[in-house]
Design an enzyme around this catalytic site. Structure first.
Site, PDB file in Angstrom:
ATOM      1  N   HIS A 259       0.815  -1.154   0.038  1.00  0.00           N
ATOM      2  CA  HIS A 259      -0.036   0.028   0.026  1.00  0.00           C
ATOM      3  C   HIS A 259       0.866   1.142   0.048  1.00  0.00           C
ATOM      4  O   HIS A 259       1.976   1.170   0.247  1.00  0.00           O
ATOM      5  CB  HIS A 259      -1.076  -0.121   1.238  1.00  0.00           C
ATOM      6  CG  HIS A 259      -1.955  -0.961   0.990  1.00  0.00           C
ATOM      7  ND1 HIS A 259      -2.547  -1.688   2.275  1.00  0.00           N
ATOM      8  CD2 HIS A 259      -2.344  -1.764  -0.054  1.00  0.00           C
ATOM      9  CE1 HIS A 259      -3.258  -2.293   1.770  1.00  0.00           C
ATOM     10  NE2 HIS A 259      -3.528  -2.619   0.650  1.00  0.00           N
TER      11      HIS A 259
ATOM     12  N   ASP B 144      -4.808  -6.559  -7.042  1.00  0.00           N
ATOM     13  CA  ASP B 144      -4.743  -7.434  -5.788  1.00  0.00           C
ATOM     14  C   ASP B 144      -5.531  -8.788  -6.416  1.00  0.00           C
ATOM     15  O   ASP B 144      -5.186  -9.773  -6.076  1.00  0.00           O
ATOM     16  CB  ASP B 144      -5.298  -6.929  -4.669  1.00  0.00           C
ATOM     17  CG  ASP B 144      -4.591  -6.036  -3.973  1.00  0.00           C
ATOM     18  OD1 ASP B 144      -3.382  -5.700  -4.435  1.00  0.00           O
ATOM     19  OD2 ASP B 144      -4.928  -5.361  -2.881  1.00  0.00           O
TER      20      ASP B 144
ATOM     21  N   ARG C 262      -6.925 -13.897   2.268  1.00  0.00           N
ATOM     22  CA  ARG C 262      -7.604 -15.065   2.362  1.00  0.00           C
ATOM     23  C   ARG C 262      -7.173 -16.120   1.390  1.00  0.00           C
ATOM     24  O   ARG C 262      -6.868 -17.247   1.871  1.00  0.00           O
ATOM     25  CB  ARG C 262      -8.873 -14.917   2.239  1.00  0.00           C
ATOM     26  CG  ARG C 262      -9.994 -16.260   2.265  1.00  0.00           C
ATOM     27  CD  ARG C 262     -11.217 -15.840   2.005  1.00  0.00           C
ATOM     28  NE  ARG C 262     -11.898 -17.192   1.940  1.00  0.00           N
ATOM     29  CZ  ARG C 262     -12.235 -17.604   0.530  1.00  0.00           C
ATOM     30  NH1 ARG C 262     -11.671 -17.289  -0.592  1.00  0.00           N
ATOM     31  NH2 ARG C 262     -12.878 -18.829   0.491  1.00  0.00           N
TER      32      ARG C 262
ATOM     33  N   ASP D  92      -1.227  -1.759   4.729  1.00  0.00           N
ATOM     34  CA  ASP D  92      -1.353  -0.645   5.945  1.00  0.00           C
ATOM     35  C   ASP D  92      -2.410  -0.786   6.704  1.00  0.00           C
ATOM     36  O   ASP D  92      -3.638  -0.794   6.339  1.00  0.00           O
ATOM     37  CB  ASP D  92      -1.476   0.675   5.207  1.00  0.00           C
ATOM     38  CG  ASP D  92      -1.428   1.991   6.053  1.00  0.00           C
ATOM     39  OD1 ASP D  92      -1.574   1.582   7.422  1.00  0.00           O
ATOM     40  OD2 ASP D  92      -1.463   2.915   5.513  1.00  0.00           O
TER      41      ASP D  92
ATOM     42  N   HIS E 283     -10.085  -0.498  -1.854  1.00  0.00           N
ATOM     43  CA  HIS E 283     -10.272  -1.790  -2.363  1.00  0.00           C
ATOM     44  C   HIS E 283     -10.390  -2.902  -1.120  1.00  0.00           C
ATOM     45  O   HIS E 283      -9.663  -3.873  -1.240  1.00  0.00           O
ATOM     46  CB  HIS E 283      -9.458  -2.150  -3.529  1.00  0.00           C
ATOM     47  CG  HIS E 283      -7.939  -1.890  -3.218  1.00  0.00           C
ATOM     48  ND1 HIS E 283      -7.538  -0.788  -2.743  1.00  0.00           N
ATOM     49  CD2 HIS E 283      -7.011  -2.809  -3.357  1.00  0.00           C
ATOM     50  CE1 HIS E 283      -6.136  -0.892  -2.376  1.00  0.00           C
ATOM     51  NE2 HIS E 283      -5.893  -2.186  -3.022  1.00  0.00           N
TER      52      HIS E 283
ATOM     53  N   GLY F 145      -3.214  -1.944  -7.550  1.00  0.00           N
ATOM     54  CA  GLY F 145      -4.128  -2.836  -6.554  1.00  0.00           C
ATOM     55  C   GLY F 145      -5.515  -2.355  -6.515  1.00  0.00           C
ATOM     56  O   GLY F 145      -6.560  -3.123  -6.766  1.00  0.00           O
TER      57      GLY F 145
ATOM     58  N   ASP G 212     -10.825  -6.334  -1.700  1.00  0.00           N
ATOM     59  CA  ASP G 212      -9.651  -7.118  -2.501  1.00  0.00           C
ATOM     60  C   ASP G 212      -8.679  -7.318  -1.832  1.00  0.00           C
ATOM     61  O   ASP G 212      -8.095  -8.576  -1.648  1.00  0.00           O
ATOM     62  CB  ASP G 212      -9.274  -6.218  -3.449  1.00  0.00           C
ATOM     63  CG  ASP G 212     -10.291  -6.105  -4.751  1.00  0.00           C
ATOM     64  OD1 ASP G 212     -11.427  -6.497  -4.625  1.00  0.00           O
ATOM     65  OD2 ASP G 212      -9.982  -5.309  -5.572  1.00  0.00           O
TER      66      ASP G 212
END
Length: 210
Positions: free
Chosen positions: A34, A86, A122, A106, A113, A81, A116
């Site tokens: 980020h 992402d 995950r 961050d 997003h 991103g 995302d």
């Protein structure tokens, strides 16, 4: 033998359905950061340039451009991103084309997003790849002997999930039944029709509700 998208050879599944994926010494590393963490990632990458040069690098948007300029190494560039980068990294993880993710996200700044970001973290867990989210974790991982040697990564078995049966009810939902009942009442009361072709005109919003 099975062939994933990344080209590695998978053995037949174990009794529990899982498999061991043979990762070669040269790995494919995803690099994401980020805005408030980009400088951290660039500094970390500069310090570990010699190690990173032994692997294939993939990065999102501006982060990748900064790394190319700083490291003078080839970097496969994806979208930024917030523009889908992402998601692209996550898809590559699911396809088996990224072996290791360095994602300096961050924790104090909301992102446009965020969904995302959560999905990417995950999917790294879903497919059991190493994920470093800060400099300390990245230092431990990049300096591990496993980074420069072969490694058998356990690939979870999701056959039961993919083959699960989703019950589909043939009965209409209560909301649909209510809409049909409203339409029937409106028609019985002489709903308006189009003067041109006789087609029934839908009632104004809220006309059927008391």
């Amino acid at each position: 033998m099975l062939e994933p998208a990344g080209g590695e050879t998978l053995p037949w599944p174990d009794k529990d359905g899982s498999m061991n994926l043979d990762l070669q010494p040269r790995k494919r590393i995803g690099l994401v950061a980020h805005d408030n963490k980009k400088q951290d990632l660039v500094e970390w990458a500069r310090y570990n340039r010699a190690l990173l040069a032994e692997h294939d690098l993939v990065a999102t948007g501006t982060t990748g451009i900064m790394l190319q300029r700083e490291l003078q190494l080839p970097v496969t560039l994806l979208q930024s991103g917030p523009l889908g980068g992402d998601l692209q990294v996550g898809a590559m993880i699911a396809d088996g084309t990224i072996d290791f993710l360095v994602f300096f996200w961050d924790p104090l700044e909301p992102q446009p997003h965020d969904t995302d970001v959560k999905s990417l973290l995950r999917i790294g867990v879903v497919w059991n790849i190493p994920v470093a989210c800060d400099r300390a974790s990245a230092d431990f991982m990049i300096s591990s002997p496993l980074m420069t040697g072969s490694y058998q990564r356990r690939v979870p078995d999701y056959t039961a999930h993919n083959d699960r049966e989703i019950p589909i009810s043939e009965e209409p939902s209560p909301a649909l039944e209510a809409d049909r009942a409203d339409e029937a009442v409106w028609a019985d009361e002489g709903g308006a029709t189009s003067a041109s072709d006789g087609a029934r005109v839908s009632p104004p919003a809220g006309q059927l509700s008391s």
